[in-house]
Motif scaffolding. Structure first.
Motif, PDB file in Angstrom:
ATOM      1  N   LEU A 214       0.827  -1.209   0.000  1.00 28.87           N
ATOM      2  CA  LEU A 214       0.000   0.000   0.000  1.00 28.87           C
ATOM      3  C   LEU A 214       0.860   1.256   0.000  1.00 28.87           C
ATOM      4  O   LEU A 214       0.528   2.256  -0.650  1.00 28.87           O
ATOM      5  N   GLN A 215       1.971   1.207   0.715  1.00 29.65           N
ATOM      6  CA  GLN A 215       2.879   2.353   0.746  1.00 29.65           C
ATOM      7  C   GLN A 215       3.452   2.622  -0.644  1.00 29.65           C
ATOM      8  O   GLN A 215       3.554   3.775  -1.081  1.00 29.65           O
ATOM      9  N   ALA A 216       3.789   1.559  -1.365  1.00 30.44           N
ATOM     10  CA  ALA A 216       4.318   1.713  -2.723  1.00 30.44           C
ATOM     11  C   ALA A 216       3.262   2.297  -3.664  1.00 30.44           C
ATOM     12  O   ALA A 216       3.566   3.145  -4.511  1.00 30.44           O
ATOM     13  N   VAL A 217       2.026   1.864  -3.507  1.00 25.81           N
ATOM     14  CA  VAL A 217       0.937   2.402  -4.333  1.00 25.81           C
ATOM     15  C   VAL A 217       0.758   3.892  -4.064  1.00 25.81           C
ATOM     16  O   VAL A 217       0.602   4.698  -4.999  1.00 25.81           O
ATOM     17  N   ALA A 218       0.802   4.270  -2.796  1.00 25.03           N
ATOM     18  CA  ALA A 218       0.638   5.677  -2.434  1.00 25.03           C
ATOM     19  C   ALA A 218       1.765   6.528  -3.000  1.00 25.03           C
ATOM     20  O   ALA A 218       1.536   7.633  -3.531  1.00 25.03           O
ATOM     21  N   GLU A 219       2.988   6.038  -2.914  1.00 23.94           N
ATOM     22  CA  GLU A 219       4.128   6.796  -3.431  1.00 23.94           C
ATOM     23  C   GLU A 219       4.049   6.952  -4.943  1.00 23.94           C
ATOM     24  O   GLU A 219       4.372   8.016  -5.490  1.00 23.94           O
ATOM     25  N   ALA A 220       3.586   5.922  -5.620  1.00 22.63           N
ATOM     26  CA  ALA A 220       3.435   6.000  -7.078  1.00 22.63           C
ATOM     27  C   ALA A 220       2.382   7.040  -7.454  1.00 22.63           C
ATOM     28  O   ALA A 220       2.563   7.806  -8.419  1.00 22.63           O
ATOM     29  N   GLN A 221       1.291   7.091  -6.710  1.00 27.00           N
ATOM     30  CA  GLN A 221       0.257   8.084  -6.991  1.00 27.00           C
ATOM     31  C   GLN A 221       0.768   9.491  -6.743  1.00 27.00           C
ATOM     32  O   GLN A 221       0.467  10.417  -7.515  1.00 27.00           O
ATOM     33  N   ARG A 222       1.556   9.675  -5.699  1.00 22.67           N
ATOM     34  CA  ARG A 222       2.109  10.999  -5.411  1.00 22.67           C
ATOM     35  C   ARG A 222       3.055  11.442  -6.522  1.00 22.67           C
ATOM     36  O   ARG A 222       3.052  12.613  -6.933  1.00 22.67           O
ATOM     37  N   LYS A 223       3.864  10.518  -7.015  1.00 30.65           N
ATOM     38  CA  LYS A 223       4.811  10.861  -8.084  1.00 30.65           C
ATOM     39  C   LYS A 223       4.089  11.295  -9.356  1.00 30.65           C
ATOM     40  O   LYS A 223       4.592  12.120 -10.125  1.00 30.65           O
ATOM     41  N   ARG A 224       2.909  10.739  -9.571  1.00 33.47           N
ATOM     42  CA  ARG A 224       2.123  11.118 -10.746  1.00 33.47           C
ATOM     43  C   ARG A 224       1.303  12.379 -10.494  1.00 33.47           C
ATOM     44  O   ARG A 224       0.550  12.818 -11.366  1.00 33.47           O
ATOM     45  N   GLY A 225       1.458  12.957  -9.295  1.00 32.44           N
ATOM     46  CA  GLY A 225       0.721  14.165  -8.965  1.00 32.44           C
ATOM     47  C   GLY A 225      -0.738  13.910  -8.647  1.00 32.44           C
ATOM     48  O   GLY A 225      -1.554  14.838  -8.678  1.00 32.44           O
ATOM     49  N   GLU A 226      -1.068  12.674  -8.315  1.00 28.93           N
ATOM     50  CA  GLU A 226      -2.452  12.323  -8.029  1.00 28.93           C
ATOM     51  C   GLU A 226      -2.712  12.341  -6.523  1.00 28.93           C
ATOM     52  O   GLU A 226      -1.792  12.195  -5.720  1.00 28.93           O
ATOM     53  N   LYS A 227      -3.969  12.525  -6.168  1.00 24.67           N
ATOM     54  CA  LYS A 227      -4.373  12.378  -4.779  1.00 24.67           C
ATOM     55  C   LYS A 227      -4.325  10.897  -4.420  1.00 24.67           C
ATOM     56  O   LYS A 227      -4.729  10.043  -5.206  1.00 24.67           O
ATOM     57  N   VAL A 228      -3.815  10.601  -3.232  1.00 26.09           N
ATOM     58  CA  VAL A 228      -3.708   9.202  -2.813  1.00 26.09           C
ATOM     59  C   VAL A 228      -5.098   8.648  -2.537  1.00 26.09           C
ATOM     60  O   VAL A 228      -5.810   9.098  -1.635  1.00 26.09           O
ATOM     61  N   GLN A 229      -5.503   7.691  -3.347  1.00 22.79           N
ATOM     62  CA  GLN A 229      -6.764   6.981  -3.166  1.00 22.79           C
ATOM     63  C   GLN A 229      -6.521   5.505  -3.464  1.00 22.79           C
ATOM     64  O   GLN A 229      -6.119   5.149  -4.570  1.00 22.79           O
ATOM     65  N   ILE A 230      -6.749   4.680  -2.454  1.00 20.01           N
ATOM     66  CA  ILE A 230      -6.454   3.256  -2.578  1.00 20.01           C
ATOM     67  C   ILE A 230      -7.709   2.448  -2.282  1.00 20.01           C
ATOM     68  O   ILE A 230      -8.331   2.621  -1.234  1.00 20.01           O
ATOM     69  N   ASP A 231      -8.086   1.606  -3.204  1.00 19.33           N
ATOM     70  CA  ASP A 231      -9.177   0.667  -2.970  1.00 19.33           C
ATOM     71  C   ASP A 231      -8.583  -0.553  -2.274  1.00 19.33           C
ATOM     72  O   ASP A 231      -7.939  -1.405  -2.901  1.00 19.33           O
ATOM     73  N   LEU A 232      -8.764  -0.633  -0.967  1.00 20.75           N
ATOM     74  CA  LEU A 232      -8.137  -1.685  -0.172  1.00 20.75           C
ATOM     75  C   LEU A 232      -8.583  -3.078  -0.586  1.00 20.75           C
ATOM     76  O   LEU A 232      -7.864  -4.057  -0.368  1.00 20.75           O
ATOM     77  N   ARG A 233      -9.725  -3.183  -1.196  1.00 25.46           N
ATOM     78  CA  ARG A 233     -10.241  -4.492  -1.603  1.00 25.46           C
ATOM     79  C   ARG A 233      -9.446  -5.084  -2.768  1.00 25.46           C
ATOM     80  O   ARG A 233      -9.503  -6.291  -3.030  1.00 25.46           O
ATOM     81  N   ALA A 234      -8.696  -4.227  -3.460  1.00 25.32           N
ATOM     82  CA  ALA A 234      -7.956  -4.682  -4.640  1.00 25.32           C
ATOM     83  C   ALA A 234      -6.633  -5.351  -4.288  1.00 25.32           C
ATOM     84  O   ALA A 234      -5.943  -5.875  -5.170  1.00 25.32           O
ATOM     85  N   TYR A 235      -6.265  -5.356  -3.007  1.00 24.45           N
ATOM     86  CA  TYR A 235      -4.976  -5.910  -2.587  1.00 24.45           C
ATOM     87  C   TYR A 235      -5.221  -6.968  -1.515  1.00 24.45           C
ATOM     88  O   TYR A 235      -6.063  -6.800  -0.638  1.00 24.45           O
ATOM     89  N   THR A 236      -4.464  -8.027  -1.570  1.00 26.64           N
ATOM     90  CA  THR A 236      -4.704  -9.202  -0.722  1.00 26.64           C
ATOM     91  C   THR A 236      -3.880  -9.149   0.556  1.00 26.64           C
ATOM     92  O   THR A 236      -2.655  -8.993   0.516  1.00 26.64           O
ATOM     93  N   LEU A 237      -4.576  -9.268   1.687  1.00 27.08           N
ATOM     94  CA  LEU A 237      -3.929  -9.415   2.984  1.00 27.08           C
ATOM     95  C   LEU A 237      -3.968 -10.900   3.328  1.00 27.08           C
ATOM     96  O   LEU A 237      -5.015 -11.450   3.673  1.00 27.08           O
ATOM     97  N   LYS A 238      -2.822 -11.546   3.224  1.00 27.07           N
ATOM     98  CA  LYS A 238      -2.741 -13.001   3.288  1.00 27.07           C
ATOM     99  C   LYS A 238      -3.319 -13.579   4.571  1.00 27.07           C
ATOM    100  O   LYS A 238      -3.975 -14.632   4.556  1.00 27.07           O
ATOM    101  N   GLY A 239      -3.088 -12.928   5.704  1.00 33.06           N
ATOM    102  CA  GLY A 239      -3.489 -13.498   6.984  1.00 33.06           C
ATOM    103  C   GLY A 239      -4.927 -13.247   7.369  1.00 33.06           C
ATOM    104  O   GLY A 239      -5.342 -13.639   8.472  1.00 33.06           O
ATOM    105  N   VAL A 240      -5.716 -12.614   6.494  1.00 29.53           N
ATOM    106  CA  VAL A 240      -7.122 -12.327   6.803  1.00 29.53           C
ATOM    107  C   VAL A 240      -7.979 -12.833   5.653  1.00 29.53           C
ATOM    108  O   VAL A 240      -7.800 -12.417   4.506  1.00 29.53           O
TER     109      VAL A 240
END
Length: 735
Positions: A214-240
């Motif tokens: 998630l941190q990498a996704v946020a940094e990539a969005q910032r570099k593109r000049g975008e507002k950080v918006q992450i759909d948490l459902r799109a990424y897998t949390l293995k232990g849950v």
């Protein structure tokens, strides 16, 4: 003639004034009642807050001021039984207590009694309670076609609203296992910065990798000049995982029984993904339409007004699934009337109004008048409320008893201590010289006197890290710190100051002089606060060190600067404290665990204490189930700490709470956050006593009427005199 006119008009004036007083006095309620007449007889709790809670987002909130509100709104997986002591966990969002399965490194299931070193993973299978529904909220509003009404707001729609209550439509839906999983994902969101992320990274499988992704996704969005918006459902949390809508599965690294305590905190409450989508829309955050102002839960209450400059209101959630008052409690609860409401539906109170009160005196006066239902006791009002018997027992004053006020006391599951920086070359380290210096100071600083002077006797001296009410705490002689106290006549008595002076001589500081340099020993006490009370406390501490001819110098800084000094290890002696997150000794001993050192690891070990023997015992103890074996390890850990003395153990605060006779089911629960639903108000009795305690004061009206008559009489005399004089025409003027 004049006499009769005055008499006649005097009666009219005075009668009018008295009539006004009688009419006002016969009206409902007291003249000084701060609440509207429509609130009379209503099932409302009246309380207060001192400052706006900073966070109401369950992934971020982590203070008692915040939990006072969100604890009533959110339903985590577990809760604490309200009356049971010792504290006992029970299902809340979960239908039943979690089922735990342990596995070794080869994936084979092993018994729960297996040594923690042989357990590679633990799987918690949790069934979600059916029938839970969210409070009405615009994020869940749908149109007839099933589309969300407010998930795509345009600029005009956003401009038209100023608060969440401005949205005309609301909706609801059932709580699912996916909602609990979604909140666990939110703990790793880089913009949320959850305070417990590091704990979960250490224990939940895949949480570290998920947070990094998630941190990498946020940094990539910032570099593109975008507002950080992450759909948490799109990424897998293995232990849950969520095998179905009513099953939640959490996989841990090894054995961590304390997870059950975390599951009773708002960090593990359900959050619908729709709320994140709704609040993320541009323009809403600037209007404080966000999770930190407007929580969204399924509990018994919802926040219906958030005006932190005036009041905050919790109202009954119309979609609450329901609960009942407990039918069992601890010994003595039935005799105290705490089981009179057994089996009745919850919550009892319809609304709780919290008014902003920055000063303790106005709050106290309103409490005595009956306009607040409960109150703490400040130092200023202590003597008005509490008296001490000849046997040293604390009780209510006669005035409080005549008003039917009740007093409830409890020792808090917290500790306040003076710490030594163990990295410091003078007071720190594991050498015998520094150890004896610390022990001498521990004897000299009379915390019994501190409690008596600065806390009106509200507290008990600490002999170790674990407070009363937490497993591992020892009562009586078995719990005494033998390096600071002697056991005499059935109680602990602080060692005489002569013993401290002998230790100081052995340490090479006879009469406060460093024998190696010939210079007076100067110690530095880093503090925050410059108010009158702070200065009085600091003067007291200086006096304690002067018993040993030691010079104590205060270094007063802002709290932010103080924290920075602590992180860098630049403080020598400091004051700190800790409130229990959960009722387990691990939650206190970890404050002295080497790998939690403040300087090296940015942990909560502010003293930077590092003892291999203690750390090894901690590793053994932390994941054990309560029992004799764990108690034995705790006793050994306390022995190590008492020998080294990284803290002056300080005291455990005692909390005093007052409540009026119309306020029922009052029992302190230091672990539970959802206690409002158990309280009950007799509104009719409250109104009756308020009227009796605040009678209309009408004598000023009589005085005013008399003054009015006195002012009218001369004017009346002059007027009548002129009336008697014959009028003179213009033609009567003589040259």
């Amino acid at each position: 003639m004049i006499y009769f006119w005055i008499k006649r008009h005097y009666r009219k004036v005075f009668g009018a004034a008295c009539g006004l007083a009688v009419v006002a006095g016969c009206g409902q309620g007291s003249w000084n009642n701060p609440y509207p007449a429509a609130a009379r007889g209503q099932n409302i709790l009246y309380s207060s807050f001192e400052e706006r809670p900073k966070h109401l987002d369950p992934a971020r909130a982590y203070s008692s001021a915040e939990y006072a509100f969100i604890g009533q709104i959110y339903e985590p997986l577990l809760q604490y039984r309200y009356l049971q002591r010792p504290y006992e966990l029970a299902p809340l969002g979960a239908a039943v207590m979690p089922q735990v399965h342990y596995y070794d490194a080869r994936g084979r299931e092993v018994p729960s009694t297996t040594s923690a070193t042989r357990i590679a993973s633990g799987v918690y299978e949790i069934k979600i309670r059916p029938g839970m529904r969210y409070q009405p909220h615009p994020a869940l509003a749908r149109d007839t076609a099933g589309a969300y009404v407010y998930h795509r707001l345009d600029a005009a729609q956003i401009a038209a609203v100023q608060t969440l209550n401005d949205f005309p439509q609301t909706g609801t839906r059932a709580v699912t296992a996916q909602d609990y999983a979604y909140e666990m994902r939110r703990l790793a969101h880089p913009l949320i910065q959850s305070p417990i992320l590091s704990v979960m990274v250490d224990n939940i499988v895949g949480m570290k990798e998920y947070a990094a992704e998630l941190q990498a996704v946020a940094e990539a969005q910032r570099k593109r000049g975008e507002k950080v918006q992450i759909d948490l459902r799109a990424y897998t949390l293995k232990g849950v995982a969520t095998p179905d809508e009513h099953t939640l599965r959490i996989t841990l690294k090894g054995k961590y029984p304390q997870l059950l305590y975390w599951l009773a905190m708002p960090f593990f409450a359900p959050i619908p993904w729709e709320a994140d989508v709704f609040y993320a829309q541009p323009g809403l955050n600037e209007k404080n339409i966000n999770f930190d102002w407007w929580p969204l839960g399924s509990g018994p209450y919802m926040l219906s007004e958030n005006n932190p400059n005036r009041q905050m209101i919790l109202s009954r959630n119309p979609n609450f699934h329901g609960a009942t008052y407990p039918s069992a409690g601890a010994p003595g609860d039935a005799e105290a009337g705490l089981l009179a409401d057994a089996g009745k539906p919850l919550p009892f109170i319809d609304q709780a109004i919290y008014a902003l009160e920055k000063e303790s005196i106005p709050y106290w006066n309103k409490f005595l008048q009956g306009y607040y239902d409960t109150s703490g006791i400040s130092s200023e009002s202590f003597d008005q409320a509490v008296s001490m018997s000849g046997q040293g027992e604390l009780g209510l004053t006669d005035k409080m008893q005549r008003q039917g006020i009740h007093l409830v006391t409890t020792v808090a599951s917290s500790t306040s201590y003076m710490g030594f920086n163990m990295r410091d070359p003078v007071v720190g380290g594991d050498g015998e010289r520094a150890r004896k210096l610390r022990r001498a100071i521990a004897i000299a600083v009379d915390y019994e006197e501190f409690i008596a002077i600065f806390r009106n006797g509200r507290g008990i001296s600490a002999h170790g890290a674990v407070p009363p009410g937490i497993f591992g705490y020892r009562e009586g002689r078995a719990g005494v710190n033998p390096y600071v106290y002697d056991w005499m006549d059935g109680k602990a008595k602080r060692k005489p100051i002569e013993d401290a002076r002998k230790l100081l001589i052995e340490a090479g500081y006879a009469n406060g002089i460093d024998q190696s340099t010939g210079q007076p020993l100067t110690l530095y006490f880093d503090v925050t606060g410059e108010g009158p009370d702070d200065l009085a406390r600091l003067a007291w501490f200086r006096k304690q060190f002067e018993k040993l001819d030691l010079q104590l110098v205060y270094r007063n800084t802002s709290y932010n600067r103080f924290q920075e000094k602590m992180r860098k290890g630049n403080a020598q002696i400091f004051m700190w404290g800790w409130n229990a997150d959960y009722p387990d000794p691990e939650n206190f001993f970890f404050l002295l665990y080497g790998p939690n050192g403040k300087v090296e690891h940015d942990g909560e070990n502010a003293a930077n204490y590092n003892n291999r023997q203690f750390d090894a015992l901690f590793d053994q103890m932390k994941n054990m189930d309560n029992g004799p074996e764990r108690q034995a390890l705790i006793d050994r850990m306390n022995d190590v700490l008492r020998v080294d003395g990284p803290w002056l153990w300080g005291f455990h605060p005692q909390e005093f709470a007052l409540s009026h006779s119309w306020y029922y089911n009052v029992k302190p629960n230091l672990m539970a956050h959802n206690t409002l639903q158990y309280k009950r108000i007799d509104a009719a009795a409250r109104d009756r006593l308020r009227d009796a305690w605040n009678p209309p004061v009408i004598w000023p009206l009589g005085v005013a009427a008399m003054l009015l008559v006195i002012m009218v009489i001369p004017a009346a005399v002059v007027y009548r005199r002129r009336q008697r004089q014959a009028p003179r025409g213009v033609g009567d003027r003589r040259e």
